[in-house]
Design a protein around this motif. Structure first.
Motif, PDB file in Angstrom:
ATOM      1  N   GLY A   1     -12.419  -5.654   6.349  1.00 53.88           N
ATOM      2  CA  GLY A   1     -12.441  -6.043   5.222  1.00 53.88           C
ATOM      3  C   GLY A   1     -12.356  -4.833   3.585  1.00 53.88           C
ATOM      4  O   GLY A   1     -11.228  -4.718   2.637  1.00 53.88           O
ATOM      5  N   LEU A   2     -13.315  -4.579   3.340  1.00 52.98           N
ATOM      6  CA  LEU A   2     -13.751  -3.710   2.282  1.00 52.98           C
ATOM      7  C   LEU A   2     -13.258  -2.544   2.687  1.00 52.98           C
ATOM      8  O   LEU A   2     -12.084  -1.627   1.799  1.00 52.98           O
ATOM      9  CB  LEU A   2     -14.989  -2.981   2.560  1.00 52.98           C
ATOM     10  CG  LEU A   2     -16.316  -4.167   2.426  1.00 52.98           C
ATOM     11  CD1 LEU A   2     -17.956  -3.584   2.841  1.00 52.98           C
ATOM     12  CD2 LEU A   2     -15.999  -4.699   1.055  1.00 52.98           C
ATOM     13  N   ILE A   3     -12.770  -2.299   4.078  1.00 52.99           N
ATOM     14  CA  ILE A   3     -11.817  -1.084   4.703  1.00 52.99           C
ATOM     15  C   ILE A   3     -10.473  -1.313   3.973  1.00 52.99           C
ATOM     16  O   ILE A   3      -9.718  -0.626   3.834  1.00 52.99           O
ATOM     17  CB  ILE A   3     -12.523  -0.273   5.001  1.00 52.99           C
ATOM     18  CG1 ILE A   3     -13.235   0.084   5.491  1.00 52.99           C
ATOM     19  CG2 ILE A   3     -10.926   0.949   5.623  1.00 52.99           C
ATOM     20  CD1 ILE A   3     -14.014   0.126   7.522  1.00 52.99           C
ATOM     21  N   ALA A   4     -10.108  -2.111   4.303  1.00 49.39           N
ATOM     22  CA  ALA A   4      -8.654  -2.744   3.790  1.00 49.39           C
ATOM     23  C   ALA A   4      -8.354  -2.828   2.245  1.00 49.39           C
ATOM     24  O   ALA A   4      -6.899  -2.682   2.125  1.00 49.39           O
ATOM     25  CB  ALA A   4      -7.873  -4.058   4.404  1.00 49.39           C
ATOM     26  N   ILE A   5      -8.826  -3.179   1.479  1.00 52.98           N
ATOM     27  CA  ILE A   5      -9.145  -3.196  -0.083  1.00 52.98           C
ATOM     28  C   ILE A   5      -8.265  -1.801  -0.078  1.00 52.98           C
ATOM     29  O   ILE A   5      -7.971  -1.953  -1.475  1.00 52.98           O
ATOM     30  CB  ILE A   5     -10.147  -3.459  -0.330  1.00 52.98           C
ATOM     31  CG1 ILE A   5     -10.841  -4.981  -0.505  1.00 52.98           C
ATOM     32  CG2 ILE A   5     -10.464  -3.165  -2.294  1.00 52.98           C
ATOM     33  CD1 ILE A   5     -12.318  -5.277  -1.267  1.00 52.98           C
ATOM     34  N   GLY A   6      -9.213  -0.699   0.168  1.00 52.20           N
ATOM     35  CA  GLY A   6      -8.235   0.500  -0.067  1.00 52.20           C
ATOM     36  C   GLY A   6      -6.868   0.674   0.139  1.00 52.20           C
ATOM     37  O   GLY A   6      -6.276   1.357  -0.901  1.00 52.20           O
ATOM     38  N   TYR A   7      -6.706   0.216   1.341  1.00 53.70           N
ATOM     39  CA  TYR A   7      -5.198  -0.103   1.526  1.00 53.70           C
ATOM     40  C   TYR A   7      -4.300  -0.561   0.287  1.00 53.70           C
ATOM     41  O   TYR A   7      -2.920  -0.069   0.185  1.00 53.70           O
ATOM     42  CB  TYR A   7      -5.104  -0.623   2.982  1.00 53.70           C
ATOM     43  CG  TYR A   7      -5.635   0.703   3.724  1.00 53.70           C
ATOM     44  CD1 TYR A   7      -4.543   2.021   4.352  1.00 53.70           C
ATOM     45  CD2 TYR A   7      -6.805   0.358   4.305  1.00 53.70           C
ATOM     46  CE1 TYR A   7      -5.138   2.627   5.448  1.00 53.70           C
ATOM     47  CE2 TYR A   7      -6.647   1.238   5.955  1.00 53.70           C
ATOM     48  CZ  TYR A   7      -6.250   2.185   5.988  1.00 53.70           C
ATOM     49  OH  TYR A   7      -5.858   3.348   7.239  1.00 53.70           O
ATOM     50  N   THR A   8      -4.740  -2.148  -0.030  1.00 54.83           N
ATOM     51  CA  THR A   8      -4.247  -2.936  -0.127  1.00 54.83           C
ATOM     52  C   THR A   8      -4.249  -2.897  -1.919  1.00 54.83           C
ATOM     53  O   THR A   8      -2.742  -2.676  -2.389  1.00 54.83           O
ATOM     54  CB  THR A   8      -4.453  -4.656   0.320  1.00 54.83           C
ATOM     55  OG1 THR A   8      -3.816  -5.371  -0.050  1.00 54.83           O
ATOM     56  CG2 THR A   8      -5.520  -4.726  -1.436  1.00 54.83           C
ATOM     57  N   MET A   9      -5.324  -2.107  -2.885  1.00 55.20           N
ATOM     58  CA  MET A   9      -5.039  -1.425  -3.553  1.00 55.20           C
ATOM     59  C   MET A   9      -4.315  -0.358  -4.013  1.00 55.20           C
ATOM     60  O   MET A   9      -3.066  -0.344  -4.999  1.00 55.20           O
ATOM     61  CB  MET A   9      -6.220  -1.023  -4.214  1.00 55.20           C
ATOM     62  CG  MET A   9      -7.358  -2.333  -4.328  1.00 55.20           C
ATOM     63  SD  MET A   9      -8.812  -1.474  -5.350  1.00 55.20           S
ATOM     64  CE  MET A   9      -7.815  -1.593  -6.842  1.00 55.20           C
ATOM     65  N   VAL A  10      -3.684   0.391  -2.611  1.00 57.77           N
ATOM     66  CA  VAL A  10      -2.965   1.926  -3.592  1.00 57.77           C
ATOM     67  C   VAL A  10      -1.739   1.038  -3.091  1.00 57.77           C
ATOM     68  O   VAL A  10      -0.763   1.468  -3.700  1.00 57.77           O
ATOM     69  CB  VAL A  10      -3.412   3.137  -2.508  1.00 57.77           C
ATOM     70  CG1 VAL A  10      -2.216   4.151  -2.409  1.00 57.77           C
ATOM     71  CG2 VAL A  10      -4.364   3.515  -2.745  1.00 57.77           C
ATOM     72  N   TYR A  11      -1.268   0.214  -2.107  1.00 57.68           N
ATOM     73  CA  TYR A  11       0.270  -0.549  -2.003  1.00 57.68           C
ATOM     74  C   TYR A  11       0.359  -1.024  -3.344  1.00 57.68           C
ATOM     75  O   TYR A  11       1.545  -0.634  -3.669  1.00 57.68           O
ATOM     76  CB  TYR A  11       0.044  -0.719  -0.681  1.00 57.68           C
ATOM     77  CG  TYR A  11       1.536  -1.919  -0.427  1.00 57.68           C
ATOM     78  CD1 TYR A  11       2.331  -1.029   0.420  1.00 57.68           C
ATOM     79  CD2 TYR A  11       1.774  -3.097  -0.828  1.00 57.68           C
ATOM     80  CE1 TYR A  11       3.746  -1.492   0.846  1.00 57.68           C
ATOM     81  CE2 TYR A  11       2.862  -3.255  -0.343  1.00 57.68           C
ATOM     82  CZ  TYR A  11       4.112  -2.222   0.404  1.00 57.68           C
ATOM     83  OH  TYR A  11       5.931  -3.516   0.466  1.00 57.68           O
TER      84      TYR A  11
END
Length: 304
Positions: free
Chosen positions: A20-30
């Motif tokens: 989830g912590l790593i997924a935050i980076g993907y979802t914020m940029v998108y």
């Protein structure tokens, strides 16, 4: 069976919180620019190496207190990893922001390969690791078996959810968070209102890299080993978690990570560890058939 289920549940929550912590980076940029940062997995991989370097340096200078050791290492890792995130945005995304969607995607993949080879050449291709820093575990009797929760897993869960809570506070209660939300809703209108959207986008990359840095430190503490290829597999799984929860949704990223981690752990414990990825991606496909926007994502409205 209950003991195995609970043990794998704890293992899954630990792994899922890191996803989830790593997924935050993907979802914020998108959510901000509508693009996927496929170099984000390599940012996580670099943070694992930086964590080991930070721990080694602080230990060399005589720091032995676990809280101070972890805090100092996290501060060092977040600062350097945030610089990597800022550089990726300036090199791979900003010059191509007004081009076709395919151009920044290819650029990000190129940055990913460059970072992989850079780490391989500078740190070596062999697997590296750190010693166990936090010994001991809680043991509970469950039926005829035992449930064991190591102190390291407890620390990972607490740190992961504390990181998510801190990010939630930043997004909802600070000026930077308000600017991020305004840029996400309408970038042109945000510019008209005086918001420097270029700076906001850079900050989003830095924040995403900081979350990846926290994840890199936690995974390194849990498994103790890493290599230059570690970012590829976990980056794909974190991206899967972001899609599962609803790309663009911060709570969805954490929810998707937890679901993916628990699904992997339960399938490994109950069935077969060799096919855990098959089960996880099959679960993703099944959920997206009924919820194409993800669990917490908003349906996309097509303007005619």
């Amino acid at each position: 069976m209950d003991g195995i289920f609970l043990q794998q549940l704890i293992n899954g929550l630990t792994l899922g919180s890191v996803y989830g912590l790593i997924a935050i980076g993907y979802t914020m940029v998108y959510g901000i620019i509508g693009m996927i940062n496929f170099a984000h997995g390599e940012v996580y991989m670099i943070s694992a190496y930086l964590s080991a370097i930070g721990l080694a340096l602080l230990t060399f200078f005589g720091l032995e207190s676990f809280p101070l050791l972890i805090f100092g290492t996290l501060l060092f890792t977040v600062c350097v990893t945030g610089l990597y995130g800022w550089t990726i945005e300036r090199i791979a995304y900003r010059p191509l922001r007004n081009s076709t969607r395919l151009a920044p995607l290819i650029s990000a993949i190129g940055i990913s390969l460059i970072l992989q080879n850079y780490v391989q050449l500078s740190q070596g291709a062999r697997q590296q690791g750190i010693p166990t820093l936090l010994d001991g575990a809680f043991r509970f009797q469950v039926g005829e078996g035992f449930l064991q929760i190591s102190y390291t897993k407890v620390f990972i869960l607490v740190a992961a959810f504390a990181g998510m809570a801190a990010l939630t506070w930043v997004i909802h209660c600070t000026r930077l968070g308000r600017m991020c939300r305004a840029t996400q809703q309408d970038r042109k209108m945000a510019q008209i209102l005086g918001i420097d959207t270029d700076r906001v986008i850079s900050w989003v990359f830095v924040i995403g890299a900081a979350m990846a840095a926290l994840a890199g430190l936690l995974i390194t503490l849990n498994y103790g080993t890493f290599d230059f290829y570690a970012g590829f597999v976990i980056g794909i799984k974190a991206f899967t978690a972001a899609v599962l929860g609803g790309i663009g949704s911060l709570p969805g990223a954490m929810l998707g990570g937890l679901i993916l981690g628990v699904a992997e752990a339960q399938f490994s414990g109950m069935v077969n560890t060799d096919y855990k990825d098959v089960f996880s991606f099959s679960l993703l496909v099944l959920i997206l058939i009924f919820r194409p926007q993800g669990l917490l994502g908003r349906p996309q409205v097509t303007k005619v």
